[in-house]
Design a protein around this motif. Structure first.
Motif, PDB file in Angstrom:
ATOM      1  N   LEU A  82      -6.167  -6.321  12.319  1.00  0.00           N
ATOM      2  CA  LEU A  82      -5.573  -6.534  10.999  1.00  0.00           C
ATOM      3  C   LEU A  82      -6.651  -6.566   9.914  1.00  0.00           C
ATOM      4  CD1 LEU A  82      -2.851  -9.221  11.796  1.00  0.00           C
ATOM      5  CD2 LEU A  82      -2.445  -6.916  10.916  1.00  0.00           C
ATOM      6  N   TYR A  83      -7.752  -7.253  10.169  1.00  0.00           N
ATOM      7  CA  TYR A  83      -8.836  -7.293   9.194  1.00  0.00           C
ATOM      8  C   TYR A  83      -9.402  -5.891   8.945  1.00  0.00           C
ATOM      9  CZ  TYR A  83      -9.076 -12.410   9.334  1.00  0.00           C
ATOM     10  OH  TYR A  83      -8.786 -13.746   9.206  1.00  0.00           O
ATOM     11  N   MET A  84      -9.600  -5.138  10.019  1.00  0.00           N
ATOM     12  CA  MET A  84     -10.142  -3.784   9.874  1.00  0.00           C
ATOM     13  C   MET A  84      -9.160  -2.866   9.160  1.00  0.00           C
ATOM     14  SD  MET A  84     -11.753  -3.646  13.698  1.00  0.00           S
ATOM     15  CE  MET A  84     -12.090  -1.909  13.674  1.00  0.00           C
ATOM     16  N   GLY A  85      -7.894  -2.963   9.536  1.00  0.00           N
ATOM     17  CA  GLY A  85      -6.888  -2.136   8.873  1.00  0.00           C
ATOM     18  C   GLY A  85      -6.769  -2.452   7.406  1.00  0.00           C
ATOM     19  N   LEU A  86      -6.838  -3.738   7.041  1.00  0.00           N
ATOM     20  CA  LEU A  86      -6.762  -4.124   5.632  1.00  0.00           C
ATOM     21  C   LEU A  86      -7.931  -3.540   4.844  1.00  0.00           C
ATOM     22  CD1 LEU A  86      -5.456  -5.783   3.355  1.00  0.00           C
ATOM     23  CD2 LEU A  86      -6.836  -7.738   4.129  1.00  0.00           C
ATOM     24  N   TYR A  87      -9.121  -3.600   5.421  1.00  0.00           N
ATOM     25  CA  TYR A  87     -10.290  -3.059   4.719  1.00  0.00           C
ATOM     26  C   TYR A  87     -10.154  -1.550   4.512  1.00  0.00           C
ATOM     27  CZ  TYR A  87     -15.128  -2.122   3.471  1.00  0.00           C
ATOM     28  OH  TYR A  87     -16.257  -1.713   2.810  1.00  0.00           O
ATOM     29  N   LEU A  88      -9.722  -0.818   5.546  1.00  0.00           N
ATOM     30  CA  LEU A  88      -9.576   0.625   5.417  1.00  0.00           C
ATOM     31  C   LEU A  88      -8.485   0.994   4.427  1.00  0.00           C
ATOM     32  CD1 LEU A  88      -9.986   1.801   9.117  1.00  0.00           C
ATOM     33  CD2 LEU A  88     -11.622   2.008   7.258  1.00  0.00           C
ATOM     34  N   LEU A  89      -7.402   0.225   4.377  1.00  0.00           N
ATOM     35  CA  LEU A  89      -6.335   0.503   3.421  1.00  0.00           C
ATOM     36  C   LEU A  89      -6.812   0.272   1.989  1.00  0.00           C
ATOM     37  CD1 LEU A  89      -3.276  -1.069   5.283  1.00  0.00           C
ATOM     38  CD2 LEU A  89      -3.729   1.361   4.904  1.00  0.00           C
ATOM     39  N   ILE A  90      -7.600  -0.775   1.777  1.00  0.00           N
ATOM     40  CA  ILE A  90      -8.171  -1.012   0.441  1.00  0.00           C
ATOM     41  C   ILE A  90      -9.102   0.122   0.065  1.00  0.00           C
ATOM     42  CG2 ILE A  90      -9.702  -2.534  -0.871  1.00  0.00           C
ATOM     43  CD1 ILE A  90      -8.558  -4.876   0.714  1.00  0.00           C
ATOM     44  N   TRP A  91      -9.957   0.524   0.995  1.00  0.00           N
ATOM     45  CA  TRP A  91     -10.908   1.605   0.724  1.00  0.00           C
ATOM     46  C   TRP A  91     -10.191   2.926   0.475  1.00  0.00           C
ATOM     47  CZ3 TRP A  91     -11.970   6.175   3.282  1.00  0.00           C
ATOM     48  CH2 TRP A  91     -13.141   6.837   2.899  1.00  0.00           C
ATOM     49  N   PHE A 124       0.837  -1.195   0.000  1.00  0.00           N
ATOM     50  CA  PHE A 124       0.000   0.000   0.000  1.00  0.00           C
ATOM     51  C   PHE A 124       0.875   1.249   0.000  1.00  0.00           C
ATOM     52  CE2 PHE A 124      -2.821  -3.165   2.033  1.00  0.00           C
ATOM     53  CZ  PHE A 124      -3.891  -3.073   1.158  1.00  0.00           C
ATOM     54  N   GLN A 125       0.265   2.366  -0.366  1.00  0.00           N
ATOM     55  CA  GLN A 125       1.003   3.618  -0.403  1.00  0.00           C
ATOM     56  C   GLN A 125       1.268   4.141   1.011  1.00  0.00           C
ATOM     57  OE1 GLN A 125      -1.742   5.769  -3.031  1.00  0.00           O
ATOM     58  NE2 GLN A 125      -0.085   5.974  -4.497  1.00  0.00           N
ATOM     59  N   LYS A 126       2.372   4.834   1.165  1.00  0.00           N
ATOM     60  CA  LYS A 126       2.793   5.319   2.475  1.00  0.00           C
ATOM     61  C   LYS A 126       1.797   6.312   3.060  1.00  0.00           C
ATOM     62  CE  LYS A 126       6.597   7.795   4.715  1.00  0.00           C
ATOM     63  NZ  LYS A 126       7.914   8.457   4.503  1.00  0.00           N
ATOM     64  N   ASP A 127       1.371   7.286   2.262  1.00  0.00           N
ATOM     65  CA  ASP A 127       0.443   8.299   2.770  1.00  0.00           C
ATOM     66  C   ASP A 127      -0.917   7.693   3.076  1.00  0.00           C
ATOM     67  OD1 ASP A 127       2.358  10.260   2.575  1.00  0.00           O
ATOM     68  OD2 ASP A 127       1.796  10.819   0.535  1.00  0.00           O
ATOM     69  N   ASN A 128      -1.328   6.706   2.305  1.00  0.00           N
ATOM     70  CA  ASN A 128      -2.596   6.033   2.585  1.00  0.00           C
ATOM     71  C   ASN A 128      -2.529   5.327   3.933  1.00  0.00           C
ATOM     72  OD1 ASN A 128      -5.138   4.718   2.243  1.00  0.00           O
ATOM     73  ND2 ASN A 128      -4.085   2.936   1.431  1.00  0.00           N
ATOM     74  N   VAL A 129      -1.413   4.702   4.222  1.00  0.00           N
ATOM     75  CA  VAL A 129      -1.242   4.030   5.509  1.00  0.00           C
ATOM     76  C   VAL A 129      -1.320   5.037   6.652  1.00  0.00           C
ATOM     77  CG1 VAL A 129       0.366   2.705   6.923  1.00  0.00           C
ATOM     78  CG2 VAL A 129       0.085   2.138   4.510  1.00  0.00           C
ATOM     79  N   ALA A 130      -0.683   6.199   6.489  1.00  0.00           N
ATOM     80  CA  ALA A 130      -0.718   7.224   7.546  1.00  0.00           C
ATOM     81  C   ALA A 130      -2.138   7.737   7.767  1.00  0.00           C
ATOM     82  CB  ALA A 130       0.212   8.378   7.180  1.00  0.00           C
ATOM     83  N   ASN A 131      -2.865   7.962   6.683  1.00  0.00           N
ATOM     84  CA  ASN A 131      -4.236   8.472   6.821  1.00  0.00           C
ATOM     85  C   ASN A 131      -5.146   7.448   7.494  1.00  0.00           C
ATOM     86  OD1 ASN A 131      -3.656  10.924   5.606  1.00  0.00           O
ATOM     87  ND2 ASN A 131      -4.124  10.175   3.563  1.00  0.00           N
ATOM     88  N   GLN A 132      -5.081   6.199   7.051  1.00  0.00           N
ATOM     89  CA  GLN A 132      -5.970   5.183   7.603  1.00  0.00           C
ATOM     90  C   GLN A 132      -5.573   4.791   9.025  1.00  0.00           C
ATOM     91  OE1 GLN A 132      -8.694   4.722   6.096  1.00  0.00           O
ATOM     92  NE2 GLN A 132      -7.941   5.935   4.372  1.00  0.00           N
ATOM     93  N   ARG A 133      -4.319   4.995   9.383  1.00  0.00           N
ATOM     94  CA  ARG A 133      -3.912   4.752  10.772  1.00  0.00           C
ATOM     95  C   ARG A 133      -4.663   5.718  11.699  1.00  0.00           C
ATOM     96  NH1 ARG A 133       1.143   5.324  10.142  1.00  0.00           N
ATOM     97  NH2 ARG A 133       1.742   3.120  10.114  1.00  0.00           N
ATOM     98  N   GLU A 134      -4.662   6.989  11.343  1.00  0.00           N
ATOM     99  CA  GLU A 134      -5.420   7.956  12.136  1.00  0.00           C
ATOM    100  C   GLU A 134      -6.907   7.652  12.088  1.00  0.00           C
ATOM    101  OE1 GLU A 134      -4.543  12.114  11.842  1.00  0.00           O
ATOM    102  OE2 GLU A 134      -2.606  11.753  10.907  1.00  0.00           O
ATOM    103  N   HIS A 135      -7.390   7.274  10.920  1.00  0.00           N
ATOM    104  CA  HIS A 135      -8.815   6.960  10.753  1.00  0.00           C
ATOM    105  C   HIS A 135      -9.236   5.836  11.704  1.00  0.00           C
ATOM    106  CE1 HIS A 135     -12.256   5.869   7.747  1.00  0.00           C
ATOM    107  NE2 HIS A 135     -12.706   6.266   8.910  1.00  0.00           N
ATOM    108  N   LEU A 136      -8.492   4.770  11.727  1.00  0.00           N
ATOM    109  CA  LEU A 136      -8.841   3.621  12.559  1.00  0.00           C
ATOM    110  C   LEU A 136      -8.738   3.957  14.045  1.00  0.00           C
ATOM    111  CD1 LEU A 136      -9.630   0.683  12.801  1.00  0.00           C
ATOM    112  CD2 LEU A 136      -7.233   0.050  12.474  1.00  0.00           C
ATOM    113  N   ILE A 137      -7.699   4.687  14.430  1.00  0.00           N
ATOM    114  CA  ILE A 137      -7.542   5.049  15.843  1.00  0.00           C
ATOM    115  C   ILE A 137      -8.706   5.916  16.310  1.00  0.00           C
ATOM    116  CG2 ILE A 137      -6.114   6.368  17.451  1.00  0.00           C
ATOM    117  CD1 ILE A 137      -3.672   5.445  15.886  1.00  0.00           C
ATOM    118  N   LEU A 138      -9.107   6.869  15.496  1.00  0.00           N
ATOM    119  CA  LEU A 138     -10.208   7.745  15.879  1.00  0.00           C
ATOM    120  C   LEU A 138     -11.535   6.997  15.919  1.00  0.00           C
ATOM    121  CD1 LEU A 138      -9.255  10.980  13.918  1.00  0.00           C
ATOM    122  CD2 LEU A 138      -9.138  10.613  16.368  1.00  0.00           C
ATOM    123  N   LEU A 139     -11.736   6.065  15.001  1.00  0.00           N
ATOM    124  CA  LEU A 139     -12.952   5.256  15.048  1.00  0.00           C
ATOM    125  C   LEU A 139     -13.037   4.462  16.348  1.00  0.00           C
ATOM    126  CD1 LEU A 139     -13.309   3.795  11.426  1.00  0.00           C
ATOM    127  CD2 LEU A 139     -14.827   5.411  12.550  1.00  0.00           C
TER     128      LEU A 139
END
Length: 1062
Positions: free
Chosen positions: A325-334, A248-263
């Motif tokens: 891991l399952y949730m992170g994978l889904y958010l990274l794909i999205w 996955f792209q680096k910036d996408n990982v950074a964005n979805q990391r914050e997204h998942l933590i806030l959720l």
């Protein structure tokens, strides 16, 4: 450019790189906006730094641009890229123009020393000063400072190579500083909401226990199979592992990391009862987020009868990690899917396979083909997911869209997002494979086929293009009947019943007559004929989708036509045997089949069988929860039952209104249609029956159009002319009745909901005082002890909200946030300008020093000038003037706010001890007069206009806030004091001043000569100016100048009609 060697300063020829130049100048805006050609994107940070430091050190900015020019030449030496030649020409012109002027402003001897000196200065001022910051804004500035320092060191190295300093190398302390900068640069990366680097643990948002719990859970990477060549970094987490495995792209990982933590933190903080261990992620929060996130994916798997790939381990300690891991994978794909987000089931297909790969890797499964541990099909190379998964599907979408744009094609000849997504509503989508086969039908494009005169494709062989899947649009006027088939059929059957009743007596009770009732039963034959027409029309309008239809859908269309045709035969035959002496068509049918025994029950049985699907539909309509359950079910018997009534689609299943909504909807249409039918029967149909009978009884002796009607015995043409307009009105007046009923119901509902109560800006101003109370009553939840308000229709129609008193700032503060969001959105949509926005905004934070409710300035416009005019020529007592001012609540609020703001600003600005005593004594006298009610009697308030003008001048200077205006501020304070002492408070000021200080203003008998030279407010430190940079001060001054200067025109905001209507 100059350099220093041997203690001597030399001025060599300016450095110039010979390039092939082109004519034309792109201007300086290209550097200020950092717009560079796409092939030179690497120099954009250098130009940004040049623009940033130019005001501080123009020579360093020049050296940055020169380095950018050299780097641009290395990146594209032949200037072959689009716009590169023009860009380099403009940049070179800028360098030639700035070289000599910037050399003269250089502080050091030589550019290398200049760069070293500025680098040290920048590090001390912008990096060391911001260490250990806790404010988010300072943290963002520190991140930017590290990036800027890295660019400055790059320029420093380049300058030192061309013009080395005496020692020939960069100072060791600078090299050490650069190493620190590079280390911190990797840590201090841009972020959206959460600074997740180790040095930001003291940030306020990172101190929340829920945030810390989510972060700690994500950083649990124990047991994950990392690759041997992975880069070890501090605080790696689960999303870093997913990035390494799936690419996955680096910036996408950074964005979805914050997204998942806030959720997770958002749900965690809402848990009731609160978890015992706040630093540990609660399993309830994790399960709730996972349930919402995978709701559509699980429905998709259930619909296609596939097991989901969400396999959980048997070891309890690993369950939480696996879920994350399952949730992170889904958010990274999205997050990386781009336009594929418009195809949610396509994302489900991608996730289904990637989640299974994730499970296989963690379980240590072995591939049956290679004999090695299973690895992701597309590998973990950089941007592998984007290039190998997203790009092929996106290119297919782009080609389909280009086909629709390039050619004037029918809707059936190209696919859009919905058509491509519908491909994944069938289990056939798994033929696409994983990794996806490049030669699959899904990626195939249509061939170039010839078309017939109707636009249909003339197939010349097998075309692997799958085309439309479920729906193909066909433009035809028959859609008017097809879309409203049930309404048209009902009107036709109702017309038949009304004509039968009117023809056989005209009374509604005649329907119970045996003969009339049998005639009414003929409507089922008419319904069967209409049903056959509908089935044939459905087949015709779906003809273009035949190539992509499944066999079940084709069979459904065929059986629909056959079934309707059978009923068209069965119902007339059985109906003929309900009569002993039939006439017309029934007699003809009975003569064909033989005069057997009359069997009315046979027709009734046929009608019951014919209506059984409709009766089932009506039953499901009455119980929407049963229908919702059946449509969402995957049982075969339910599929078979619903297959006949509607096509099997993934979306739209179980989407029905509540029982109460359906009841209200049904009542509305029942009343409307009954009213329409009563009107049509008694006003339109029944009055025409007797004239029609008379016309039909009149024999024709001479009929001129005998060629068309050679055997006519009645004047049928007159009958047609008589009934045609009535029939037309009968079918079309439903929309008139709908307009009437919707107006009545909408008016009642609007009155009940109090919609449209405020229709003009004048009404808004008059009711604005009650808006905070209404907002808090309706939208702010109350405690159970406070929820004793009246309910019901009467309370809704007659409830009135009290205006907010001037002392109740808590309610206004709650309302202000919502109101300001509305006004800010108007400005974002460009419905209002900046001036109107300032007039409409309520102060975000109430001024605690004032302790008054601050209304939007557009409500207080011209209130202060009017109050000054009222006071100027007033000769009555204070009580009457106060009563006149308080009669207008907004005027009273404006006067009180302006006086308190004036007092607050003057008290803050005056810092000299002698001056502060004078100011304090003046305000004490005024406050005492206000309390005693003798302000007008004891003061000459006619001079308030002059004081107001001086105060406006002071505010304008304070808004500019420049040091060179301090003398003007001193003069304005002296002028205001002179107006107060000589024009307003003549007796009070002089006597009070003499009794308090032993001197009078303007002269002193015991002053020293040195003291006589220093006037009031002119001594050093007597006035605090300029003001500190503060948003609160800026907003306060901006609001005060609006209150003092805006006239009546400000009351007409917003001028935009669309914003005013909203």
């Amino acid at each position: 450019m100059s350099s220093s060697r041997g203690g001597q300063e030399q001025q060599p020829t300016p450095r110039r790189l010979l390039r092939t130049q082109t004519t034309g100048n792109l201007g300086e805006s290209i550097f200020n906006s950092e717009l560079v050609p796409s092939s030179l994107v690497e120099i954009a940070p250098i130009l940004r730094v040049a623009n940033e430091v130019e005001a501080t050190n123009p020579r360093v900015a020049y050296l940055c641009r020169f380095h950018a020019f050299e780097k641009a030449h290395r990146l594209d030496p032949t200037s072959s890229g689009r716009g590169v030649r023009q860009f380099k020409t403009a940049l070179l012109q800028r360098l030639e123009r700035d070289d000599q002027p910037t050399q003269r402003e250089r502080r050091q001897k030589g550019d290398a020393k200049e760069m070293q000196s500025f680098y040290k200065h920048y590090y001390r001022k912008y990096i060391e000063a911001l260490q250990n910051v806790a404010d988010k804004a300072d943290r963002a500035r520190l991140t930017k400072a590290y990036q800027t320092a890295a660019v400055l060191f790059e320029v420093l190295q380049a300058v030192n190579e061309n013009q080395p300093i005496d020692s020939g190398a960069i100072d060791s302390d600078i090299l050490e500083t650069h190493i620190k900068v590079e280390e911190k640069k990797k840590i201090y990366v841009p972020y959206n909401v959460l600074p997740l680097d180790p040095d930001s643990a003291n940030q306020a948002i990172m101190r929340y226990p829920e945030i810390q719990a989510a972060v700690n859970a994500l950083r649990n990477t124990r047991g994950l199979p990392w690759s041997k060549d992975h880069e070890k970094k501090l605080d790696k987490d689960l999303l870093d592992w997913l990035q390494a495995m799936f690419g996955f792209q680096k910036d996408n990982v950074a964005n979805q990391r914050e997204h998942l933590i806030l959720l997770l933190a958002n749900v965690h903080i809402r848990q009731v009862p609160k978890p015992d261990q706040q630093a540990k992620l609660d399993d309830r929060a994790l399960n709730l987020v996972m349930k919402k996130l995978f709701r559509n994916y699980k429905k998709w798997c259930k619909y296609l009868e596939r097991k989901s790939s969400l396999w959980l381990p048997t070891i309890q300690q690993e369950v939480q990690q696996r879920k994350l891991l399952y949730m992170g994978l889904y958010l990274l794909i999205w997050g990386e899917a781009a336009n594929l987000r418009f195809m949610p089931e396509c994302l489900c297909y991608i996730y289904h396979h990637m989640a299974f790969e994730l499970y296989s890797m963690l379980a240590g499964n072995v591939s049956p083909t290679t004999g090695e541990n299973i690895k992701p099909a597309y590998g973990g190379d950089e941007e592998a997911f984007l290039k190998k998964v997203v790009t092929p599907i996106y290119e297919t979408i782009a080609k389909e869209a280009e086909t629709g744009k390039r050619e004037k094609s029918k809707h059936s000849q190209w696919r859009n997002y919905d058509d491509l997504n519908e491909y994944f509503w069938s289990a056939d989508c798994f033929r696409l494979g994983w990794p996806m086969r490049a030669d699959a039908d899904f990626f195939c494009q249509p061939r170039k086929h010839p078309f017939d005169k109707n636009g249909e494709i003339i197939t010349t062989g097998r075309d692997r293009w799958i085309g439309k899947t479920n729906f193909v649009e066909i433009r035809s006027f028959w859609h008017v009947f097809r879309s409203f088939d049930r309404l048209w059929a009902f009107f036709i059957l109702a017309l038949q019943v009304m004509i039968i009743l009117a023809w056989n007596g005209g009374s509604l009770s005649d329907i119970f007559d045996d003969g009339v009732f049998k005639k009414v039963l003929s409507i089922f034959i008419t319904a069967a004929v209409l049903k056959l027409g509908q089935a044939v029309l459905d087949a015709i309008l779906s003809w273009k989708a035949r190539m992509s239809m499944s066999f079940a859908v084709k069979l459904r269309y065929i059986l629909k036509v056959v079934s309707a045709a059978v009923w068209v035969v069965v119902l007339p035959v059985t109906y003929a045997y309900t009569w002993e002496n039939p006439t017309g068509l029934a007699k003809t049918i009975k003569s064909w089949l033989g005069n057997g025994q009359n069997q009315p029950s046979l027709y009734i049985l046929a009608v019951v069988i014919y209506l059984s699907p409709n009766m089932l539909s009506a039953l499901l309509f009455l119980f929407p929860f049963v229908r919702r359950f059946l449509e969402s079910s995957t049982y075969k018997i339910v599929f078979l039952m619903l297959w006949w009534s509607q096509p099997s689609l993934f979306v739209g299943r179980g989407m029905h209104e509540s029982a109460f909504s359906l009841f209200m909807y049904t009542i509305f249409w029942v009343i409307l249609i009954v009213t329409k039918l009563i009107f049509s029967y008694y006003i339109e149909i029944k009055p025409l029956v007797n004239p029609t009978k008379d016309i039909m009884r009149t024999p024709i002796s001479t009929f001129k159009w005998h060629e068309f009607f050679p055997h006519a015995k009645n004047n049928i043409g007159v009958v047609v002319a008589l009934w045609a307009p009535i029939i037309l009105v009968y079918f079309m007046d439903t929309q008139i009745w709908y307009a009437i009923f919707s107006t009545l119901v909408g008016g009642i509902y609007g009155a009940y909901r109090r919609l449209g109560e405020i229709r003009t800006l004048g009404m808004l101003r008059s009711r604005f005082g009650a808006l905070p109370t209404a907002f808090n009553t309706r939208l702010i939840p109350k405690e159970k002890s406070e929820s004793s308000e009246k309910k019901g229709l009467k309370a809704s129609l007659y409830s009135a909200f009290a205006k907010v008193p001037s002392s109740n700032m808590e309610e206004t503060a709650k309302f202000a946030q919502m109101w300001n969001e509305i006004i800010t959105s108007f400005r974002d949509e460009d419905l209002i300008n900046n001036r109107e926005m300032n007039l409409l905004l309520v102060p975000y934070s109430a001024d605690q020093d004032l302790n008054v409710v601050q209304w939007p300035p557009f409500l207080l416009a011209s209130k202060i000038p009017i109050a000054l005019d009222m006071a100027k020529g007033y000769t009555g007592n204070d009580h009457d003037l106060e009563k006149r001012i308080k009669r207008d609540n907004y005027m009273a609020c404006a006067v009180e706010e302006c006086y308190l703001s004036f007092k607050n600003i003057i008290t803050y600005l005056v810092t000299g001890s002698h001056e502060k005593e004078i100011i304090k004594d003046i305000f004490d006298v005024v406050d005492k007069l206000i309390r005693d009610g003798t302000l007008i009697r004891d003061l000459k308030i006619s001079a308030l206009h002059a004081l107001s003008n001086k105060f406006v001048d002071l505010i304008n200077i304070l808004m500019e806030n420049k040091q060179e205006y301090k003398d003007k501020v001193v003069l304005l304070f002296q002028d205001m004091l002179e107006v107060v002492s000589r024009d307003i408070m003549v007796e009070q000021f002089s006597s009070h001043l003499e009794s308090s200080h032993g001197v009078s203003y303007g002269r002193s008998e015991n002053m020293k000569p040195s003291d006589k030279q220093i006037q009031l407010f002119a001594s050093l430190g007597a006035i605090r100016f300029p003001l500190p940079d503060s948003v609160d001060w800026t907003e306060k001054l901006k609001r005060l100048i609006l209150l003092l200067t805006e006239k009546e025109s400000a009351m007409d905001v917003p001028a935009n009609l669309e914003a005013a209507d909203d």
